[in-house]
Design a protein around this motif. Structure first.
Motif: not given
Length: 171
Positions: A24, A28-29, A32, A90, A99, A157, A159
Motif C-alpha cells: 500500500m 493511501d494509508q 484506510l 479494509s 487493503r 501492507s 492493496d
C-alpha cells in the motif's frame, strides 16, 4: 506438480508469488485509517502474544488512540511491555479492494483525566456521529483510560487494487 509460471507481466496476471507490487502506498494509508473504525491491537501478556479488536482514531501524525478501562488485558499488557502491533484491514469498510496495514509501535496507558477525556472526545464524532455527546457521556467513567500507540514502523501492507484482477487472477 508443475512449477508456477513466473514470467514477467503485470503482478497478479499469472501468479502472486511476489506481492511487493501490492504494498500500500503511504498516501493511501490515511484513507484506510479514516474509513475503518476497528483494528486489531496485539500486545504481550505474561510474555505471550495476544490481541483484541478495538475501535480507534488516528491523529494527523499517525498516532493511534484507544479508549478502554483500567484492568482490562490490553491495559495490563501495555503496562507490562509497551511493544505492540496494530493491524487495520479494509474488511467491512466499504473501500474497494482488499487493503491492510500492519505496524509496530510503542504504547502508553494514559490515566490523566484531561488526556483521557480529550481522547474520548476525539473518538466520539468518529464512532457515534449521530450523537457524539451521548458517546462521551457513556465513556465518561471513573476507570476510563486511553492507550496511545506511536508507530515505529510499518511491517506489512497490502492493496489488492495494485494487482491484476484485484489479486484474484485475470487482467
Amino acid at each position: 506438480m508443475a512449477e508456477p509460471d513466473l514470467a514477467p507481466g503485470r503482478p497478479g496476471e499469472k501468479h502472486i508469488e511476489n506481492l511487493a507490487a501490492a504494498r500500500m502506498a503511504v498516501s493511501d494509508q490515511r484513507e484506510l485509517w479514516d474509513a475503518q473504525t476497528e483494528c486489531v491491537l496485539t500486545f504481550l501478556q505474561d510474555g505471550e502474544p495476544t490481541a483484541v479488536v478495538m475501535s480507534y482514531r488516528v491523529d494527523d501524525d499517525g498516532t493511534f488512540w484507544f479508549a478502554t478501562v483500567e484492568g482490562r488485558r490490553q491495559v495490563r499488557g501495555v503496562d507490562g511491555d509497551p511493544r505492540v502491533a496494530v493491524v487495520v484491514s479494509s474488511t467491512g469498510s466499504g473501500l474497494s479492494g482488499r487493503r491492510m496495514v500492519a505496524l509496530r509501535g510503542r504504547a502508553t496507558v494514559h490515566r490523566d483525566r484531561a488526556v483521557v477525556m480529550a481522547a474520548v472526545e476525539g473518538l466520539a464524532p468518529r464512532l457515534a456521529p449521530e450523537d457524539p455527546a451521548a458517546f462521551v457521556r457513556l465513556l465518561d467513567s471513573p476507570n476510563r483510560v486511553v492507550i496511545e500507540v506511536v508507530p515505529t514502523r510499518v511491517t506489512a501492507s497490502h492493496d489488492s487494487r495494485r494487482l491484476a484482477g484485484d489479486g484474484r487472477g485475470g487482467s
